[in-house]
Design an enzyme around this catalytic site. Structure first.
Site, PDB file in Angstrom:
ATOM      1  CE  LYS A  10     -36.879 -26.565   1.005  1.00 51.51           C
ATOM      2  NZ  LYS A  10     -37.389 -27.153   2.271  1.00 51.51           N
ATOM      3  CG  PHE A  58     -36.515 -32.808  10.258  1.00 46.74           C
ATOM      4  CD1 PHE A  58     -35.797 -31.904   9.475  1.00 46.74           C
ATOM      5  CD2 PHE A  58     -37.032 -32.351  11.459  1.00 46.74           C
ATOM      6  CE1 PHE A  58     -35.586 -30.600   9.887  1.00 46.74           C
ATOM      7  CE2 PHE A  58     -36.816 -31.044  11.888  1.00 46.74           C
ATOM      8  CZ  PHE A  58     -36.087 -30.163  11.088  1.00 46.74           C
ATOM      9  CB  THR A  92     -42.748 -25.956   8.796  1.00 43.41           C
ATOM     10  OG1 THR A  92     -41.999 -24.756   8.896  1.00 43.41           O
ATOM     11  CG2 THR A  92     -41.822 -27.134   8.546  1.00 43.41           C
ATOM     12  NE  ARG A 103     -42.481 -24.562   2.661  1.00 45.17           N
ATOM     13  CZ  ARG A 103     -41.758 -24.328   3.748  1.00 45.17           C
ATOM     14  NH1 ARG A 103     -42.346 -24.060   4.895  1.00 45.17           N
ATOM     15  NH2 ARG A 103     -40.442 -24.370   3.682  1.00 45.17           N
ATOM     16  CG  ASN A 113     -40.967 -27.832   2.436  1.00 45.99           C
ATOM     17  OD1 ASN A 113     -40.041 -27.795   1.627  1.00 45.99           O
ATOM     18  ND2 ASN A 113     -40.828 -27.511   3.699  1.00 45.99           N
ATOM     19  CG  HIS A 116     -35.086 -22.341   2.523  1.00 47.16           C
ATOM     20  ND1 HIS A 116     -35.098 -22.614   3.873  1.00 47.16           N
ATOM     21  CD2 HIS A 116     -34.272 -21.256   2.368  1.00 47.16           C
ATOM     22  CE1 HIS A 116     -34.319 -21.739   4.499  1.00 47.16           C
ATOM     23  NE2 HIS A 116     -33.801 -20.905   3.611  1.00 47.16           N
TER      24      HIS A 116
HETATM   25  P1  ADP Z   1     -39.001 -24.088   7.113  1.00 40.98           P
HETATM   26  O1  ADP Z   1     -38.343 -24.495   5.823  1.00 40.98           O
HETATM   27  O2  ADP Z   1     -40.507 -24.061   7.031  1.00 40.98           O
HETATM   28  O3  ADP Z   1     -38.421 -22.821   7.706  1.00 40.98           O
HETATM   29  P2  ADP Z   1     -37.432 -25.608   9.041  1.00 40.98           P
HETATM   30  O4  ADP Z   1     -36.333 -24.602   8.850  1.00 40.98           O
HETATM   31  O5  ADP Z   1     -37.884 -25.893  10.437  1.00 40.98           O
HETATM   32  O6  ADP Z   1     -38.718 -25.239   8.172  1.00 40.98           O
HETATM   33  O7  ADP Z   1     -36.962 -27.008   8.436  1.00 40.98           O
HETATM   34  C1  ADP Z   1     -36.192 -27.069   7.270  1.00 40.98           C
HETATM   35  C2  ADP Z   1     -36.788 -28.077   6.329  1.00 40.98           C
HETATM   36  O8  ADP Z   1     -36.714 -29.385   6.933  1.00 40.98           O
HETATM   37  C3  ADP Z   1     -38.278 -27.889   6.028  1.00 40.98           C
HETATM   38  O9  ADP Z   1     -38.510 -26.940   4.999  1.00 40.98           O
HETATM   39  C4  ADP Z   1     -38.680 -29.295   5.620  1.00 40.98           C
HETATM   40  O10 ADP Z   1     -38.234 -29.569   4.269  1.00 40.98           O
HETATM   41  C5  ADP Z   1     -37.860 -30.149   6.584  1.00 40.98           C
HETATM   42  N1  ADP Z   1     -38.587 -30.456   7.835  1.00 40.98           N
HETATM   43  C6  ADP Z   1     -38.844 -29.599   8.847  1.00 40.98           C
HETATM   44  N2  ADP Z   1     -39.517 -30.189   9.843  1.00 40.98           N
HETATM   45  C7  ADP Z   1     -39.694 -31.461   9.458  1.00 40.98           C
HETATM   46  C8  ADP Z   1     -40.330 -32.606  10.062  1.00 40.98           C
HETATM   47  N3  ADP Z   1     -40.901 -32.540  11.258  1.00 40.98           N
HETATM   48  N4  ADP Z   1     -40.333 -33.759   9.361  1.00 40.98           N
HETATM   49  C9  ADP Z   1     -39.753 -33.851   8.150  1.00 40.98           C
HETATM   50  N5  ADP Z   1     -39.125 -32.823   7.515  1.00 40.98           N
HETATM   51  C10 ADP Z   1     -39.101 -31.631   8.160  1.00 40.98           C
END
Ligand code: ADP
Length: 136
Positions: A10, A58, A92, A103, A113, A116
């Site tokens: 990212k 978010f 996450t 991460r 973070n 992805h």
């Molecule tokens: P992941 O990437 O860990 O699979 P998700 O698919 O749930 O997580 O969310 C997509 C992206 O949105 C995350 O990687 C992160 O960048 C952002 N995100 C997720 N949850 C939150 C949150 N509670 N607050 C802020 N940003 C978030």
């Protein structure tokens, strides 16, 4: 079974010059790099990629972040690629990230973070299609 997955490096991690290090970590964990693309998400492509999160609190912040700079996409392959990549990426929630995950090493917080990874073989197929065969 040999599987495919997608890793996005990212904008935060690209800006901090972590691309090479992150690719090396995937290679050290048995992933083969099948394809790589340097891209810039715009609002439309980011919204399509993250369509499942539309309406969440978010969502707008996530789109702003994903459009804020260059992303590097890796098409990766190995046995159990989806599960192994999720394990390597880390949770996450910053509190739940194991040490030695990408991460834990490179993320700044919940949104910024670093990476992805596809969350299922079906998501991997959709996301690899969007990035490597699609318009962006
Ligand atoms: P992941 O990437 O860990 O699979 P998700 O698919 O749930 O997580 O969310 C997509 C992206 O949105 C995350 O990687 C992160 O960048 C952002 N995100 C997720 N949850 C939150 C949150 N509670 N607050 C802020 N940003 C978030």
């Amino acid at each position: 079974m040999t599987e495919q997955s997608l890793l996005l490096i990212k904008p935060d991690a690209v800006k901090k010059n972590h691309v090479g290090h992150i690719i090396t970590i995937t290679e050290q964990h048995g992933f083969t790099l099948k394809n790589i693309k340097v891209l810039q998400f715009d609002r439309k492509s980011a919204a399509e990629f993250y369509m499942m999160h539309e309406g969440k609190e978010f969502y707008e912040q996530l789109l702003d972040f994903m459009c804020s700079g260059t992303t590097v996409a890796l098409h990766l392959e190995r046995v159990d690629a989806v599960a192994k990549l999720l394990e390597l990426v880390g949770d996450t929630d910053p509190e739940k990230r194991s040490p030695n995950t990408i991460r834990a090493m490179f993320a700044d917080g919940v949104t910024k973070n670093a990476v992805h990874a596809s969350d299922s073989p079906l998501s991997a197929k959709r996301e690899l299609g969007l990035i490597f065969k699609g318009a962006f």
